[in-house]
Design a protein around this motif. Structure first.
Motif, PDB file in Angstrom:
ATOM      1  N   ASN A 295       5.767   7.255   3.964  1.00 30.13           N
ATOM      2  CA  ASN A 295       6.383   5.993   4.384  1.00 30.13           C
ATOM      3  C   ASN A 295       6.601   5.037   3.212  1.00 30.13           C
ATOM      4  OD1 ASN A 295       6.598   6.618   7.143  1.00 30.13           O
ATOM      5  ND2 ASN A 295       4.459   6.065   7.495  1.00 30.13           N
ATOM      6  N   ILE A 296       5.674   5.022   2.258  1.00 33.68           N
ATOM      7  CA  ILE A 296       5.846   4.177   1.076  1.00 33.68           C
ATOM      8  C   ILE A 296       7.062   4.637   0.287  1.00 33.68           C
ATOM      9  CG2 ILE A 296       4.834   3.542  -1.154  1.00 33.68           C
ATOM     10  CD1 ILE A 296       2.072   3.647   0.264  1.00 33.68           C
ATOM     11  N   GLY A 297       7.201   5.953   0.106  1.00 32.60           N
ATOM     12  CA  GLY A 297       8.358   6.490  -0.607  1.00 32.60           C
ATOM     13  C   GLY A 297       9.669   6.141   0.077  1.00 32.60           C
ATOM     14  N   LYS A 298       9.712   6.280   1.393  1.00 27.71           N
ATOM     15  CA  LYS A 298      10.922   5.942   2.147  1.00 27.71           C
ATOM     16  C   LYS A 298      11.229   4.462   2.060  1.00 27.71           C
ATOM     17  CE  LYS A 298      10.755   9.674   5.607  1.00 27.71           C
ATOM     18  NZ  LYS A 298      10.588   9.987   7.047  1.00 27.71           N
ATOM     19  N   PHE A 299      10.180   3.647   2.147  1.00 30.93           N
ATOM     20  CA  PHE A 299      10.342   2.199   2.078  1.00 30.93           C
ATOM     21  C   PHE A 299      11.022   1.800   0.773  1.00 30.93           C
ATOM     22  CE2 PHE A 299       8.234  -1.650   0.274  1.00 30.93           C
ATOM     23  CZ  PHE A 299       8.834  -2.602   1.073  1.00 30.93           C
ATOM     24  N   VAL A 300      10.554   2.355  -0.343  1.00 31.77           N
ATOM     25  CA  VAL A 300      11.142   2.026  -1.640  1.00 31.77           C
ATOM     26  C   VAL A 300      12.550   2.607  -1.762  1.00 31.77           C
ATOM     27  CG1 VAL A 300      10.918   2.306  -4.139  1.00 31.77           C
ATOM     28  CG2 VAL A 300       8.886   1.851  -2.748  1.00 31.77           C
ATOM     29  N   TYR A 301      12.722   3.852  -1.396  1.00 32.56           N
ATOM     30  CA  TYR A 301      14.018   4.514  -1.532  1.00 32.56           C
ATOM     31  C   TYR A 301      15.101   3.762  -0.764  1.00 32.56           C
ATOM     32  CZ  TYR A 301      17.478   8.226  -1.844  1.00 32.56           C
ATOM     33  OH  TYR A 301      18.626   8.943  -2.093  1.00 32.56           O
TER      34      TYR A 301
ATOM     35  N   GLY B 171      -7.362   7.254  -6.374  1.00 32.14           N
ATOM     36  CA  GLY B 171      -7.004   7.348  -4.965  1.00 32.14           C
ATOM     37  C   GLY B 171      -5.514   7.194  -4.719  1.00 32.14           C
ATOM     38  N   ALA B 172      -4.803   6.665  -5.709  1.00 33.78           N
ATOM     39  CA  ALA B 172      -3.348   6.484  -5.582  1.00 33.78           C
ATOM     40  C   ALA B 172      -2.569   7.690  -6.061  1.00 33.78           C
ATOM     41  CB  ALA B 172      -2.912   5.253  -6.368  1.00 33.78           C
ATOM     42  N   GLN B 173      -3.256   8.769  -6.394  1.00 30.41           N
ATOM     43  CA  GLN B 173      -2.588   9.953  -6.932  1.00 30.41           C
ATOM     44  C   GLN B 173      -1.431  10.438  -6.058  1.00 30.41           C
ATOM     45  OE1 GLN B 173      -3.808  11.358 -10.031  1.00 30.41           O
ATOM     46  NE2 GLN B 173      -1.767  12.233  -9.984  1.00 30.41           N
ATOM     47  N   PRO B 174      -1.565  10.478  -4.730  1.00 34.08           N
ATOM     48  CA  PRO B 174      -0.424  10.918  -3.908  1.00 34.08           C
ATOM     49  C   PRO B 174       0.821  10.056  -4.091  1.00 34.08           C
ATOM     50  CG  PRO B 174      -2.445  10.964  -2.620  1.00 34.08           C
ATOM     51  CD  PRO B 174      -2.769  10.259  -3.913  1.00 34.08           C
ATOM     52  N   ILE B 175       0.640   8.736  -4.237  1.00 33.74           N
ATOM     53  CA  ILE B 175       1.790   7.859  -4.460  1.00 33.74           C
ATOM     54  C   ILE B 175       2.420   8.162  -5.810  1.00 33.74           C
ATOM     55  CG2 ILE B 175       2.570   5.470  -4.724  1.00 33.74           C
ATOM     56  CD1 ILE B 175       0.344   4.572  -2.945  1.00 33.74           C
ATOM     57  N   LEU B 176       1.588   8.306  -6.824  1.00 33.30           N
ATOM     58  CA  LEU B 176       2.089   8.561  -8.170  1.00 33.30           C
ATOM     59  C   LEU B 176       2.901   9.843  -8.221  1.00 33.30           C
ATOM     60  CD1 LEU B 176      -1.127   7.591 -10.149  1.00 33.30           C
ATOM     61  CD2 LEU B 176       0.922   6.212  -9.847  1.00 33.30           C
ATOM     62  N   GLU B 177       2.401  10.863  -7.578  1.00 32.53           N
ATOM     63  CA  GLU B 177       3.110  12.144  -7.580  1.00 32.53           C
ATOM     64  C   GLU B 177       4.452  12.034  -6.877  1.00 32.53           C
ATOM     65  OE1 GLU B 177       0.355  14.900  -5.889  1.00 32.53           O
ATOM     66  OE2 GLU B 177      -0.888  15.020  -7.691  1.00 32.53           O
TER      67      GLU B 177
ATOM     68  N   ALA C 131      -6.185   2.741 -17.722  1.00 31.37           N
ATOM     69  CA  ALA C 131      -5.903   4.174 -17.774  1.00 31.37           C
ATOM     70  C   ALA C 131      -4.501   4.398 -18.338  1.00 31.37           C
ATOM     71  CB  ALA C 131      -6.022   4.782 -16.379  1.00 31.37           C
ATOM     72  N   ALA C 132      -4.145   5.672 -18.507  1.00 30.56           N
ATOM     73  CA  ALA C 132      -2.856   6.034 -19.091  1.00 30.56           C
ATOM     74  C   ALA C 132      -1.945   6.649 -18.039  1.00 30.56           C
ATOM     75  CB  ALA C 132      -3.058   7.018 -20.243  1.00 30.56           C
ATOM     76  N   ILE C 133      -0.678   6.233 -18.059  1.00 35.23           N
ATOM     77  CA  ILE C 133       0.352   6.823 -17.212  1.00 35.23           C
ATOM     78  C   ILE C 133       1.572   7.108 -18.074  1.00 35.23           C
ATOM     79  CG2 ILE C 133      -0.336   5.874 -14.967  1.00 35.23           C
ATOM     80  CD1 ILE C 133       1.620   3.577 -15.434  1.00 35.23           C
ATOM     81  N   PHE C 134       2.451   7.953 -17.595  1.00 33.68           N
ATOM     82  CA  PHE C 134       3.723   8.129 -18.264  1.00 33.68           C
ATOM     83  C   PHE C 134       4.743   8.706 -17.300  1.00 33.68           C
ATOM     84  CE2 PHE C 134       1.069  11.784 -19.207  1.00 33.68           C
ATOM     85  CZ  PHE C 134       1.887  12.895 -19.067  1.00 33.68           C
TER      86      PHE C 134
ATOM     87  N   VAL D  54       5.169  10.193 -11.392  1.00 36.89           N
ATOM     88  CA  VAL D  54       4.405   9.503 -12.430  1.00 36.89           C
ATOM     89  C   VAL D  54       3.161  10.318 -12.746  1.00 36.89           C
ATOM     90  CG1 VAL D  54       3.118   7.410 -13.016  1.00 36.89           C
ATOM     91  CG2 VAL D  54       5.234   7.239 -11.692  1.00 36.89           C
ATOM     92  N   LYS D  55       2.914  10.568 -14.036  1.00 42.71           N
ATOM     93  CA  LYS D  55       1.726  11.304 -14.461  1.00 42.71           C
ATOM     94  C   LYS D  55       0.615  10.304 -14.771  1.00 42.71           C
ATOM     95  CE  LYS D  55       4.228  15.004 -14.270  1.00 42.71           C
ATOM     96  NZ  LYS D  55       4.118  15.906 -13.103  1.00 42.71           N
ATOM     97  N   PHE D  56      -0.575  10.600 -14.283  1.00 43.62           N
ATOM     98  CA  PHE D  56      -1.717   9.686 -14.394  1.00 43.62           C
ATOM     99  C   PHE D  56      -2.893  10.417 -15.027  1.00 43.62           C
ATOM    100  CE2 PHE D  56      -5.589   8.009 -12.113  1.00 43.62           C
ATOM    101  CZ  PHE D  56      -5.660   6.801 -12.780  1.00 43.62           C
ATOM    102  N   ARG D  57      -3.530   9.773 -16.002  1.00 40.16           N
ATOM    103  CA  ARG D  57      -4.724  10.326 -16.634  1.00 40.16           C
ATOM    104  C   ARG D  57      -5.917   9.468 -16.231  1.00 40.16           C
ATOM    105  NH1 ARG D  57      -1.791  13.855 -16.629  1.00 40.16           N
ATOM    106  NH2 ARG D  57      -0.977  15.091 -18.379  1.00 40.16           N
TER     107      ARG D  57
END
Length: 320
Positions: free
Chosen positions: A131-137, A154-160, A222-225, A164-167
């Motif tokens: 739903n978050i993905g649809k909301f933004v799209y 805990g936000a890994q599913p949103i990042l994926e 943390a690091a993201i890219f 977005v890559k998260f370390r």
């Protein structure tokens, strides 16, 4: 009294600051002076309080005091929700911007004694991520704050879902040492040292030159890219991600990279996304560590984090 002291628990205190608890106090004085939007608008901001964000803490709103005040002064309607992030809650008719501030994994303990096993699971339900993905799209926007280990995994599913890559560790660079040599760097980001991208649309579209930050402080994240053009606060080349070992007594080097960033922003479909891995970058806290006061960080007189926040909210809500 203008300040109130509290005791907050840093789950990674052993790794970052050498202790398990850190004394802190709220800043209640600082008020960022800026020219509010002149046009009247009906932009609505929804803040997630249903998961284990900073707003699940009794003092969460107080630490975000200045953020909330700035948005109110700029004419935004702010609402907190304890509802599941479903299609009704995230209706574009009701919400322009969703803010999720902190998202550690839920800790699940199975068994007892020598048979005890600790598992970690995102608090987000699968449907919420969709739903978050649809909301933004479809035209909404998302402002997501993460943190160093263990405050963002805990936000890994949103990042994926946004590629977005998260370390999940601590971003470190030897030219930007952490507090008393800790492995979680404190970055002073400027255009001159190439750690503040003033060409990003968030800053480039600022309503006035007074709102273009000259330096931003980023304390322990943390690091993201994603893509280079998404970088707002890029880390230096050869930055290192340290990941704590299971015993919590030392750190393993996971990798180094020239692509890490602490804050990114990008378009996604008709909407926009900003992700920042310094959970305190716009909060109103002073940490008191070893008799030293460390502003975190919107009220720090030696940085212009507040200007970056104004631009971030306006860009996400398409007001600039």
């Amino acid at each position: 009294m203008n300040k109130f002291k509290i005791i907050i628990f840093l789950l990674v205190g052993i790794n970052v600051y050498g202790q398990g608890t850190v004394e802190a106090e709220f800043d209640t004085i600082f008020k960022y002076q800026f020219e509010p939007l002149k046009v009247k608008h009906n932009k609505r901001i929804l803040i997630d309080a249903s998961h284990n964000t900073i707003y699940s803490l009794s003092y969460g709103k107080e630490t975000a005091r200045e953020m909330l005040r700035i948005m109110d002064v700029d004419g935004y309607e702010i609402q907190f929700t304890e509802q599941v992030l479903d299609s009704v809650t995230l209706s574009s008719d009701n919400t322009d911007l969703l803010i999720i501030h902190g998202m550690p994994n839920d800790k699940i303990i199975l068994g007892e004694g020598s048979n005890k096993e600790i598992l970690y699971k995102s608090p987000l339900k699968d449907n919420e991520t969709i739903n978050i993905g649809k909301f933004v799209y479809n035209g909404g926007s998302l402002l997501l704050f993460l943190s160093h280990f263990p405050g963002g995994s805990g936000a890994q599913p949103i990042l994926e879902s946004f590629n977005v890559k998260f370390r999940d560790g601590y971003a470190y660079h030897p030219n930007h040492s952490g507090h008393k040599g800790s492995l979680c760097s404190q970055f002073n980001m400027t255009k001159e040292n190439n750690l503040l991208n003033t060409n990003h649309p968030i800053i480039k579209s600022a309503k006035s030159t007074k709102l273009i930050p000259k330096n931003v402080k980023f304390l322990c994240g943390a690091a993201i890219f994603r893509n280079p053009e998404d970088n707002i606060l890029p880390f230096p080349n050869n930055s290192i991600n340290y990941t704590p070992t299971s015993d919590g007594k030392s750190n393993d080097v996971e990798e180094s990279s020239d692509s890490y960033s602490g804050m990114i922003g990008f378009n996604f479909g008709k909407g926009r996304v900003v992700i920042c891995t310094d959970q305190g970058i716009f909060r109103s806290l002073d940490l008191l560590i070893d008799d030293e006061k460390i502003p975190v960080t919107i009220h720090d007189p030696n940085c212009e984090n507040a200007a970056l926040f104004v631009n971030t909210i306006r860009w996400l809500t398409k007001m600039q």
